[in-house]
Design a protein around this motif. Structure first.
Motif, PDB file in Angstrom:
ATOM      1  N   ALA A 280     -41.244   3.947 -15.022  1.00  0.00           N
ATOM      2  CA  ALA A 280     -42.543   4.612 -15.116  1.00  0.00           C
ATOM      3  C   ALA A 280     -43.674   3.638 -14.799  1.00  0.00           C
ATOM      4  O   ALA A 280     -44.723   4.040 -14.292  1.00  0.00           O
ATOM      5  CB  ALA A 280     -42.730   5.202 -16.508  1.00  0.00           C
ATOM      6  N   CYS A 281     -43.449   2.357 -15.091  1.00  0.00           N
ATOM      7  CA  CYS A 281     -44.435   1.318 -14.798  1.00  0.00           C
ATOM      8  C   CYS A 281     -44.291   0.778 -13.374  1.00  0.00           C
ATOM      9  O   CYS A 281     -44.979  -0.191 -13.012  1.00  0.00           O
ATOM     10  CB  CYS A 281     -44.317   0.176 -15.801  1.00  0.00           C
ATOM     11  N   GLY A 282     -43.412   1.371 -12.592  1.00  0.00           N
ATOM     12  CA  GLY A 282     -43.263   0.969 -11.207  1.00  0.00           C
ATOM     13  C   GLY A 282     -42.528  -0.340 -11.017  1.00  0.00           C
ATOM     14  O   GLY A 282     -42.772  -1.055 -10.038  1.00  0.00           O
ATOM     15  N   ARG A 283     -41.582  -0.652 -11.913  1.00  0.00           N
ATOM     16  CA  ARG A 283     -40.856  -1.902 -11.827  1.00  0.00           C
ATOM     17  C   ARG A 283     -39.375  -1.666 -11.532  1.00  0.00           C
ATOM     18  O   ARG A 283     -38.762  -0.725 -12.057  1.00  0.00           O
ATOM     19  CB  ARG A 283     -40.999  -2.702 -13.121  1.00  0.00           C
ATOM     20  N   SER A 284     -38.820  -2.526 -10.707  1.00  0.00           N
ATOM     21  CA  SER A 284     -37.402  -2.497 -10.378  1.00  0.00           C
ATOM     22  C   SER A 284     -36.566  -2.816 -11.618  1.00  0.00           C
ATOM     23  O   SER A 284     -36.987  -3.601 -12.475  1.00  0.00           O
ATOM     24  CB  SER A 284     -37.115  -3.526  -9.274  1.00  0.00           C
ATOM     25  N   ALA A 317     -31.992 -12.560  -9.015  1.00  0.00           N
ATOM     26  CA  ALA A 317     -32.571 -13.575  -8.136  1.00  0.00           C
ATOM     27  C   ALA A 317     -33.131 -12.969  -6.857  1.00  0.00           C
ATOM     28  O   ALA A 317     -34.208 -13.360  -6.387  1.00  0.00           O
ATOM     29  CB  ALA A 317     -31.515 -14.640  -7.809  1.00  0.00           C
ATOM     30  N   VAL A 318     -32.410 -12.028  -6.269  1.00  0.00           N
ATOM     31  CA  VAL A 318     -32.873 -11.378  -5.035  1.00  0.00           C
ATOM     32  C   VAL A 318     -34.230 -10.719  -5.258  1.00  0.00           C
ATOM     33  O   VAL A 318     -35.137 -10.818  -4.411  1.00  0.00           O
ATOM     34  CB  VAL A 318     -31.828 -10.345  -4.557  1.00  0.00           C
ATOM     35  N   ARG A 319     -34.419 -10.071  -6.382  1.00  0.00           N
ATOM     36  CA  ARG A 319     -35.676  -9.359  -6.636  1.00  0.00           C
ATOM     37  C   ARG A 319     -36.803 -10.314  -7.015  1.00  0.00           C
ATOM     38  O   ARG A 319     -37.962 -10.044  -6.712  1.00  0.00           O
ATOM     39  CB  ARG A 319     -35.437  -8.287  -7.705  1.00  0.00           C
ATOM     40  N   LEU A 320     -36.476 -11.416  -7.678  1.00  0.00           N
ATOM     41  CA  LEU A 320     -37.511 -12.406  -7.968  1.00  0.00           C
ATOM     42  C   LEU A 320     -37.963 -13.121  -6.702  1.00  0.00           C
ATOM     43  O   LEU A 320     -39.132 -13.488  -6.565  1.00  0.00           O
ATOM     44  CB  LEU A 320     -36.984 -13.429  -8.985  1.00  0.00           C
ATOM     45  N   ALA A 321     -37.036 -13.302  -5.761  1.00  0.00           N
ATOM     46  CA  ALA A 321     -37.374 -13.979  -4.514  1.00  0.00           C
ATOM     47  C   ALA A 321     -38.152 -13.087  -3.557  1.00  0.00           C
ATOM     48  O   ALA A 321     -38.867 -13.583  -2.683  1.00  0.00           O
ATOM     49  CB  ALA A 321     -36.096 -14.483  -3.842  1.00  0.00           C
ATOM     50  N   ASP A 322     -38.011 -11.773  -3.708  1.00  0.00           N
ATOM     51  CA  ASP A 322     -38.674 -10.830  -2.799  1.00  0.00           C
ATOM     52  C   ASP A 322     -39.312  -9.705  -3.611  1.00  0.00           C
ATOM     53  O   ASP A 322     -38.823  -8.571  -3.631  1.00  0.00           O
ATOM     54  CB  ASP A 322     -37.662 -10.265  -1.795  1.00  0.00           C
ATOM     55  N   PRO A 323     -40.421 -10.008  -4.295  1.00  0.00           N
ATOM     56  CA  PRO A 323     -41.040  -8.996  -5.169  1.00  0.00           C
ATOM     57  C   PRO A 323     -41.545  -7.769  -4.422  1.00  0.00           C
ATOM     58  O   PRO A 323     -41.616  -6.687  -5.008  1.00  0.00           O
ATOM     59  CB  PRO A 323     -42.181  -9.762  -5.849  1.00  0.00           C
ATOM     60  N   SER A 324     -41.863  -7.895  -3.138  1.00  0.00           N
ATOM     61  CA  SER A 324     -42.323  -6.721  -2.384  1.00  0.00           C
ATOM     62  C   SER A 324     -41.212  -5.688  -2.259  1.00  0.00           C
ATOM     63  O   SER A 324     -41.435  -4.482  -2.428  1.00  0.00           O
ATOM     64  CB  SER A 324     -42.812  -7.146  -0.996  1.00  0.00           C
ATOM     65  N   ALA A 326     -38.685  -5.470  -4.294  1.00  0.00           N
ATOM     66  CA  ALA A 326     -38.473  -4.960  -5.647  1.00  0.00           C
ATOM     67  C   ALA A 326     -39.494  -3.884  -5.990  1.00  0.00           C
ATOM     68  O   ALA A 326     -39.180  -2.880  -6.643  1.00  0.00           O
ATOM     69  CB  ALA A 326     -38.539  -6.103  -6.655  1.00  0.00           C
ATOM     70  N   ASP A 327     -40.728  -4.075  -5.526  1.00  0.00           N
ATOM     71  CA  ASP A 327     -41.766  -3.085  -5.826  1.00  0.00           C
ATOM     72  C   ASP A 327     -41.516  -1.750  -5.121  1.00  0.00           C
ATOM     73  O   ASP A 327     -41.933  -0.697  -5.616  1.00  0.00           O
ATOM     74  CB  ASP A 327     -43.136  -3.633  -5.442  1.00  0.00           C
ATOM     75  N   LEU A 328     -40.858  -1.779  -3.979  1.00  0.00           N
ATOM     76  CA  LEU A 328     -40.471  -0.526  -3.334  1.00  0.00           C
ATOM     77  C   LEU A 328     -39.490   0.243  -4.217  1.00  0.00           C
ATOM     78  O   LEU A 328     -39.575   1.465  -4.342  1.00  0.00           O
ATOM     79  CB  LEU A 328     -39.858  -0.790  -1.962  1.00  0.00           C
ATOM     80  N   GLU A 329     -38.537  -0.483  -4.823  1.00  0.00           N
ATOM     81  CA  GLU A 329     -37.626   0.164  -5.774  1.00  0.00           C
ATOM     82  C   GLU A 329     -38.412   0.709  -6.961  1.00  0.00           C
ATOM     83  O   GLU A 329     -38.132   1.808  -7.462  1.00  0.00           O
ATOM     84  CB  GLU A 329     -36.575  -0.827  -6.249  1.00  0.00           C
ATOM     85  N   GLY A 330     -39.392  -0.061  -7.417  1.00  0.00           N
ATOM     86  CA  GLY A 330     -40.213   0.401  -8.531  1.00  0.00           C
ATOM     87  C   GLY A 330     -40.967   1.674  -8.211  1.00  0.00           C
ATOM     88  O   GLY A 330     -41.109   2.557  -9.069  1.00  0.00           O
ATOM     89  N   ALA A 331     -41.446   1.790  -6.963  1.00  0.00           N
ATOM     90  CA  ALA A 331     -42.140   3.019  -6.562  1.00  0.00           C
ATOM     91  C   ALA A 331     -41.191   4.208  -6.580  1.00  0.00           C
ATOM     92  O   ALA A 331     -41.568   5.321  -6.991  1.00  0.00           O
ATOM     93  CB  ALA A 331     -42.752   2.839  -5.176  1.00  0.00           C
ATOM     94  N   HIS A 332     -39.938   3.990  -6.133  1.00  0.00           N
ATOM     95  CA  HIS A 332     -38.924   5.050  -6.234  1.00  0.00           C
ATOM     96  C   HIS A 332     -38.734   5.452  -7.698  1.00  0.00           C
ATOM     97  O   HIS A 332     -38.607   6.636  -8.022  1.00  0.00           O
ATOM     98  CB  HIS A 332     -37.586   4.559  -5.666  1.00  0.00           C
ATOM     99  N   GLY A 333     -38.695   4.432  -8.568  1.00  0.00           N
ATOM    100  CA  GLY A 333     -38.490   4.701  -9.981  1.00  0.00           C
ATOM    101  C   GLY A 333     -39.597   5.523 -10.593  1.00  0.00           C
ATOM    102  O   GLY A 333     -39.347   6.442 -11.381  1.00  0.00           O
ATOM    103  N   ARG A 334     -40.830   5.218 -10.226  1.00  0.00           N
ATOM    104  CA  ARG A 334     -41.967   5.984 -10.756  1.00  0.00           C
ATOM    105  C   ARG A 334     -41.855   7.452 -10.371  1.00  0.00           C
ATOM    106  O   ARG A 334     -42.018   8.342 -11.219  1.00  0.00           O
ATOM    107  CB  ARG A 334     -43.279   5.396 -10.232  1.00  0.00           C
ATOM    108  N   ARG A 335     -41.538   7.713  -9.130  1.00  0.00           N
ATOM    109  CA  ARG A 335     -41.403   9.109  -8.693  1.00  0.00           C
ATOM    110  C   ARG A 335     -40.242   9.794  -9.412  1.00  0.00           C
ATOM    111  O   ARG A 335     -40.327  10.972  -9.776  1.00  0.00           O
ATOM    112  CB  ARG A 335     -41.206   9.158  -7.180  1.00  0.00           C
ATOM    113  N   ARG A 336     -39.161   9.058  -9.637  1.00  0.00           N
ATOM    114  CA  ARG A 336     -37.982   9.634 -10.298  1.00  0.00           C
ATOM    115  C   ARG A 336     -38.302  10.010 -11.752  1.00  0.00           C
ATOM    116  O   ARG A 336     -37.910  11.082 -12.220  1.00  0.00           O
ATOM    117  CB  ARG A 336     -36.834   8.627 -10.238  1.00  0.00           C
ATOM    118  N   VAL A 337     -39.021   9.144 -12.437  1.00  0.00           N
ATOM    119  CA  VAL A 337     -39.378   9.435 -13.824  1.00  0.00           C
ATOM    120  C   VAL A 337     -40.301  10.649 -13.899  1.00  0.00           C
ATOM    121  O   VAL A 337     -40.136  11.525 -14.759  1.00  0.00           O
ATOM    122  CB  VAL A 337     -40.030   8.202 -14.480  1.00  0.00           C
ATOM    123  N   GLU A 338     -41.280  10.712 -13.021  1.00  0.00           N
ATOM    124  CA  GLU A 338     -42.199  11.853 -13.024  1.00  0.00           C
ATOM    125  C   GLU A 338     -41.459  13.157 -12.805  1.00  0.00           C
ATOM    126  O   GLU A 338     -41.799  14.191 -13.416  1.00  0.00           O
ATOM    127  CB  GLU A 338     -43.257  11.667 -11.937  1.00  0.00           C
TER     128      GLU A 338
END
Length: 362
Positions: A280-284, A317-324, A326-338
């Motif tokens: 919901a907070c847009g985080r992977s 490690a993959v997500r810490l190295a490439d936060p952008s 990871a944020d795309l996954e977080g955006a998917h998560g926000r839509r899924r929760v809604e």
């Protein structure tokens, strides 16, 4: 409609679900009472204007259970509810022994007790859950996996899956740097783990993976939010200054916002709220494949075989190295929760089940 919610424990995810159901049912015009030991659940329920009756009860079963049953019987007799909704294994044990099916009874395990323990205790819990099902008019499971686990050990009777939900207004995307500033965290790649420090939550597995994460992302930071009985032992065994032991904090939304990735290394769950709140907070989210995780996370991160510490380290490690990315996954998560996990949907589903129970009882 007079509904009583009986709960032990009084903190974390179970308490959050009880509070949300009590608030929503009160807003329907029902008479709602929360029965629980003193603590955060009772305090927050009173703050919402919900009636509270104190019930002295320990979290674990034991010789005190007889006295707890006597006290609960006295409370329920005074309240004379139309429906009793029992939350988690301890309330489910004592409540069903007291009511014994003489009032419409809902039981919500919030993770079966036999999944968080082993040996003789787990075997005894399975026997009890099979027996207790005869005094359960409506079983409510928080995930398909949780229901399947109950059926697999022989729990029968009417059952519905009502997935956990979150407040999509309270938990929403926020600026990462600003959240770190509010918390006093450095602006470096950050993994966050929220949960009680207990064995089944698996923070020791994350700690075992963390050196491999640091080898790939040397400046990374791990923030553990929560306290519990394993905290002292795990802290004593960890001499890594990149691990921050924050302790309990109610402002978890700030920690999700501060994270590049939220990690849930649990050994067992029903359907945890942490991944849903993080999404919901847009985080992977990176989590082990325990009950409810695949159903909740979807494409919002990585779901790994339970106990795969090496895979956990790589995914974090993959997500810490490439936060952008990871944020795309977080955006998917926000839509899924809604779409699937808004708390209002959960409250509506439970209210419908209560109505059906009352129709059947007439």
């Amino acid at each position: 409609m007079r509904v009583v919610h009986v709960s032990q424990p009084v903190t974390a995810g179970v308490a959050a679900v009880v509070l949300e159901l009590a608030r929503a049912q009160r807003d329907l015009g029902w008479s709602v009472t929360v029965v629980s030991p003193s603590g955060p659940l009772a305090e927050r329920a009173r703050a919402l204007g919900v009636e509270v009756r104190e019930w002295q009860a320990r979290r674990q079963p034991g010789i005190t259970t007889v006295g707890e049953a006597v006290r609960l019987r006295r409370v329920l007799r005074g309240l004379d509810p139309d429906v009793v909704h029992l939350h988690s294994s301890k309330a489910g044990l004592v409540g069903r022994l007291v009511v014994r099916g003489r009032r419409p009874t809902m039981f919500q395990p919030h993770m079966w007790s036999f999944q968080s323990t082993g040996g003789v205790v787990a075997r005894a819990a399975k026997v009890w859950e099979r027996a207790g099902a005869r005094w359960t008019h409506q079983l409510v499971c928080v995930s398909d996996d949780e229901l399947a686990a109950g059926r697999a050990i022989g729990v029968r009777g009417a059952a519905e899956v009502v997935c956990n939900g979150v407040d999509v207004e309270r938990f929403r995307p926020a600026d990462r740097v600003a959240a770190r500033r509010r918390l006093g965290l450095p602006d470096v790649p950050t993994a966050v783990c929220v949960g009680r420090l207990v064995t089944y939550k698996g923070q020791d597995q994350l700690l075992a993976a963390w050196p491999a994460v640091r080898a790939q992302v040397p400046g990374a930071r791990l923030v553990l939010v929560g306290d519990g009985p394993m905290g002292e032992r795990w802290r004593a065994a960890c001499d890594d200054e990149s691990v921050w032991w924050w302790g309990h904090d109610d402002a978890v939304a700030d920690f999700y916002a501060a994270a590049d990735v939220v990690v849930m290394p649990s050994r067992a769950e029903g359907m945890a709220l942490v991944p849903l709140e993080a999404m919901a907070c847009g985080r992977s989210v990176v989590a082990f494949d325990v009950s409810g995780v695949r159903q909740s996370v979807g494409e919002a991160g990585a779901v790994l075989a339970a106990g795969d510490v090496e895979g956990l380290a790589e995914a974090v490690a993959v997500r810490l190295a490439d936060p952008s990315a990871a944020d795309l996954e977080g955006a998917h998560g926000r839509r899924r929760v809604e779409l699937l996990f808004d708390r209002r949907q959960v409250a509506d589903q439970v209210a419908t089940l209560v109505d059906k129970l009352m129709v059947g009882a007439r």
